[in-house]
Write an enzyme that holds these catalytic residues in place. Structure first.
Site, short mmCIF file in Angstrom:
data_model
loop_
_atom_site.label_atom_id
_atom_site.label_comp_id
_atom_site.label_asym_id
_atom_site.label_seq_id
_atom_site.Cartn_x
_atom_site.Cartn_y
_atom_site.Cartn_z
N ARG A 93 1.06 -1.14 -0.13
CA ARG A 93 -0.10 -0.10 -0.01
C ARG A 93 0.84 1.37 -0.11
O ARG A 93 2.06 1.22 0.64
CB ARG A 93 -0.81 0.18 1.26
CG ARG A 93 -1.86 -1.13 1.33
CD ARG A 93 -2.76 -1.14 2.16
NE ARG A 93 -3.79 -2.06 2.69
CZ ARG A 93 -4.69 -2.47 2.00
NH1 ARG A 93 -5.21 -1.49 1.15
NH2 ARG A 93 -5.55 -3.35 2.41
N ASP A 171 -12.21 -11.18 -3.42
CA ASP A 171 -13.47 -11.23 -3.29
C ASP A 171 -14.59 -11.06 -4.35
O ASP A 171 -15.59 -11.20 -4.25
CB ASP A 171 -13.64 -9.86 -2.65
CG ASP A 171 -13.09 -9.73 -1.03
OD1 ASP A 171 -12.94 -10.88 -0.52
OD2 ASP A 171 -12.71 -8.62 -0.74
N ARG A 206 -22.36 -31.80 15.05
CA ARG A 206 -22.03 -30.35 15.39
C ARG A 206 -22.53 -29.50 14.42
O ARG A 206 -22.99 -29.86 12.99
CB ARG A 206 -20.48 -30.20 15.53
CG ARG A 206 -19.97 -30.96 16.76
CD ARG A 206 -18.53 -30.59 16.86
NE ARG A 206 -17.95 -30.95 18.08
CZ ARG A 206 -16.65 -31.36 18.32
NH1 ARG A 206 -15.81 -31.45 17.45
NH2 ARG A 206 -16.28 -31.68 19.63
N ARG A 739 -15.50 -38.68 -31.64
CA ARG A 739 -16.09 -38.23 -30.56
C ARG A 739 -15.88 -37.09 -29.92
O ARG A 739 -15.51 -36.84 -28.87
CB ARG A 739 -16.04 -39.37 -29.28
CG ARG A 739 -16.42 -40.82 -29.81
CD ARG A 739 -15.54 -41.81 -28.99
NE ARG A 739 -15.70 -41.68 -27.53
CZ ARG A 739 -16.59 -41.98 -26.68
NH1 ARG A 739 -17.67 -42.67 -27.13
NH2 ARG A 739 -16.75 -41.81 -25.42
#
EC number: 2.7.1.11
Length: 783
Positions: A93, A171, A206, A739
């Site tokens: 940064r 993100d 759980r 194929r």
């Protein structure tokens, strides 16, 4: 958003072309897995085009500080970095770059080196900073001339700065691209943890709460929930309704009542309630423990998600984006807006940078103003589809009235990872639609011999993370079993058929359609979902299972290259699956950094083999003393893996030695990747919704009768969307002998692999050079 096709600007790139004074440079901001692939591709394609390429170490701070932070990049300096996470040239940064004085220093450093092209990899903050730098460029140069830092001649020579961006963010929070570099690798890390947690949670009955990254974007949380079948997901774009606490507890109790031994709740770190208060994993744990008394555990993944080896998808994405970025810089003019290279479906596209940044900011504004439906829409169609699919499949909510429709599901051909995810979502979507779902075991054999039984909501619990085929599968085609199949379709009153599998599923579907003329029982809606490691089904650019196989091959090649790096002067020849389809060999070659990949679709002879050997001989003279050759199993009947191994061994005597590996059936097994889980889930759900609509269309005189071509389709990914294509219409695009489809999209990106391996070839970029626009849906948003 809506993407609008722009005007094509065709370009043939062939060495030697000079960039004149233009020289790309690569700064960073945040580091994620897959960035190194983009760095490698940008450097090598830049050098290939005749440019002088520089690294900027430590991001924008390195740009400001200059000196040794800005260094020339060489071909060899980006070797052996594909498999490394993060970024090898550092990231930081920079507060200095936020100031005009800092940007002046950066501009001065670029001018002194004659750099007029900037390639930036980072998030929206990094890219916005790059655009501001470009906008201020003329003013910065004027100030530098006045201050005597540069001459007027230097300013004139560097009068314009071109900018291109690539989005690196786990993100996936940048609007305009389906996937950002690093997102798929982060999902791999998350799913590894989810799978490990699932086993212990089942053992102890759980409830596990898993917190993933995503302060302002819930993509990771949403896709994780979709991929693992979580009971609940909290994302910032769509806070839960008021009173969610009661709803959550009711859902968990219902799941336990149906025999589920575990509950999984996924939380994005930025999850919030409708009134804007954060919803934390500790808060949810206290709620579940106090109200239900369930044994509950919390896991916060944190920065584990940012690290690790990049997935095959991120390596290929980074490589393709790097190539496209250099193309964009070569074509840029002073009037060209700063662009960002994006992925739409399987297409590389260019979008104006600030349009994407603005839409990304619009999402944040929509969330802040409580316009959550708008926030979901602004995230894009892919995000919206994921959200809608999750909502439908997360919890049983069947209609009060049954449809009296029976839908059968079967697996055909070789097993592959992701098949079970498609079966699970198809079963649950059918139950939600009110249908009775039937499981057919062992493919067309099972359909002919009556191995058919009802399958319920709870019987497919946990299937998304299981490889292979839980239903059982065989390669048998229905042609010789039509009589028995028609009888069982009538006996079990089957009204529609979901066929999940590879080329046999496609051919089997065709045989059933052709049999409609003789057997009226075959006149029911059918859908084929491509699922095969070979990725050779006509009608779809991708097949379920291919991504898992590709990651298996890539990780194996990483280990092989690592051993070669230690012994030096060694060439490995690796044989991959795929039948006659070269998809796996080509994409693994791009992801692993192979020197060559031999495939059936691209004919090769002894001269080509000789050229490849000579290429490796030259390579051994450099510091990169290793080689990797991939060969598709049926690429050539005479030039077998053994033949190529013997040829390379003989011709390389005294220069390098050879080893060979046949990977075999390990490519068909393993735990499904996040992509195959979500792809299978979406395909299964969409297929049953389509069948439900077809059944309404085909209901005549009290019975189902479907004999039109569009009542039997392949559901496939075509460029940017999932589409249904009639089986009969795809026959013309099929090479039945070998194929494979006659047209295959990935063949166009094979030259990228060769250029990155330092071959002197042409690169046709006529389909790459588009500029598109992000257009927001008008006034309905925000009203």
């Amino acid at each position: 958003r809506k993407l609008v096709r722009g005007v094509k600007s065709p370009l043939i790139l062939q060495r030697p072309i000079k960039f004149h004074v233009n020289t790309p440079v690569i700064p960073f901001h945040l580091c994620v897995s897959g960035m190194n692939a983009a760095v490698r591709a940008t450097v090598r394609v830049g050098l290939y085009a005749g440019a002088k390429v520089y690294f900027v170490h430590e991001g924008y701070q390195g740009l400001v500080d200059g000196g040794d932070n800005i260094r020339p990049a060489t071909w060899e300096s980006v070797s052996m970095m594909l498999q490394l996470g993060g970024t090898v040239i550092g990231s930081a940064r920079s507060e200095d770059f936020r100031t005009r004085e800092g940007r002046m220093k950066g501009a001065c450093n670029l001018v002194k080196l004659g750099i007029t092209n900037l390639c930036v990899i980072g998030g929206d903050g990094s890219l916005t900073g790059a655009n501001q730098f470009r906008t201020e460029w003329s003013g910065l140069l004027d100030d530098l001339v006045k201050a005597g830092k540069i001459t007027a001649a230097e300013a004139k020579k560097s009068s314009h700065l071109n900018i291109v961006g690539m989005v690196g963010s786990i993100d996936n929070d940048f609007c305009g691209t389906d996937m950002t570099i690093g997102t798929d690798s982060a999902l791999h890390r998350i799913m590894e943890v989810v799978d490990a947690i699932t086993t212990t949670a089942q053992s102890h009955q759980r409830t596990f709460i898993l917190e993933v990254m995503g302060r302002h974007c819930g993509y990771l949380a949403l896709v994780t929930a979709l991929a693992c079948g979580a009971d609940w997901v909290f994302i910032p774009e769509m806070p839960p309704d008021d009173g969610w606490e009661n709803h959550l507890c009711r859902r968990l109790t219902d799941q336990r009542g149906r025999g589920c031994r575990l509950n999984v709740i996924i939380v994005a770190e930025g999850a919030m309630s409708r009134d804007g208060k954060l919803i934390t994993s500790d808060q949810i744990k206290k709620l579940v423990t106090d109200r239900l008394g369930f044994d509950t555990r919390t896991t916060i993944l944190g920065h584990v998600q940012r690290g690790g080896t990049p997935s095959a998808f991120d390596r290929i994405l980074g490589s393709r984006m790097g190539v496209e970025a250099v193309m964009a810089l070569m074509e840029a003019t002073p009037d060209t807006p700063a662009c960002v290279v994006s992925l739409s479906g399987n297409l590389a596209v260019r979008l104006p940078l600030m349009e994407c940044v603005q839409v990304t900011k619009d999402v944040t504004a929509a969330m802040a103003e409580g316009r959550f439906d708008d926030a979901i829409k602004l995230r894009g169609k892919s995000f919206q589809n994921n959200w809608n699919t999750y909502k439908l499949l997360a919890h049983i909510n069947p209609p009060d009235v049954k449809s009296n429709i029976n839908v059968a599901i079967m697996n055909i051909g070789a097993p592959c990872a992701g098949m079970n995810a498609a079966v699970r979502s198809a079963v649950r979507m059918g139950i939600i639609q009110g249908h009775t779902m039937l499981a057919v075991h062992d493919g067309f054999d099972g359909l002919a011999h009556g191995q058919i039984e009802p399958i319920t909501w709870t019987s497919v619990t946990g299937w998304t993370g299981i490889g292979g085929s839980m239903l059982g599968t065989k390669r048998t085609l229905p042609g010789k079993l039509l009589e028995e199949i028609s009888l069982n379709i009538a006996k079990f009153n089957i009204h529609a058929l979901v066929i999940i599998g590879g080329f046999e599923a496609y051919v089997g579907g065709l045989e059933l359609v052709q049999a409609r003329e003789k057997y009226e029982e075959m006149c029911i809606p059918m859908v084929v979902i491509p699922a095969t490691v070979s990725n050779n089904v006509p009608g779809s650019d991708f097949s379920i299972g291919a991504d898992t196989a590709l990651n298996t091959i890539t990780s194996t090649c990483d280990r092989i290259k690592q051993s070669a790096a230690g012994t030096k002067r060694r060439v490995f020849i690796v044989e991959t699956m795929g039948g006659y389809c070269g998809y796996l060999a080509t994409m693994a070659g791009l992801a692993a950094g192979a020197d060559a990949a031999y495939i059936f679709e691209e004919k090769f002879g002894i001269k080509d083999l000789e050229m490849n050997v000579e290429h490796l001989v030259e390579k051994m003279k450099t510091t990169v003393k290793r080689g990797l050759i991939l060969r598709n199993e049926n690429s050539n009947a005479n030039y077998t893996t053994d033949f190529i191994f013997s040829l390379y061994s003989e011709e390389g005597k005294g220069i390098f030695d050879c080893r060979k590996n046949v990977l075999g059936h390990m490519q068909q097994g393993g735990t499904p990747t996040p992509f195959d889980r979500t792809f299978g889930t979406k395909m299964g759900a969409k297929s049953v919704r389509w069948l439900s609509e077809k059944l309404k269309e085909c209901y005549r005189h009290g019975r189902i009768f479907a004999n039109t071509p569009d009542s039997a389709c392949v559901l496939g990914m075509r460029k940017r969307a999932l589409t249904f294509q009639p089986l009969s219409e795809l026959k013309g695009d099929t090479d039945f002998e070998h194929r494979i489809p006659k047209t295959q999209w990935w063949l166009k990106i094979r030259p990228i692999m060769k250029i990155l391996a330092k071959y002197d070839i042409k690169l046709d970029t006529s389909e790459h050079a588009d500029m598109e626009h992000v257009i927001k849906k008008s006034s309905s948003l925000g009203k």
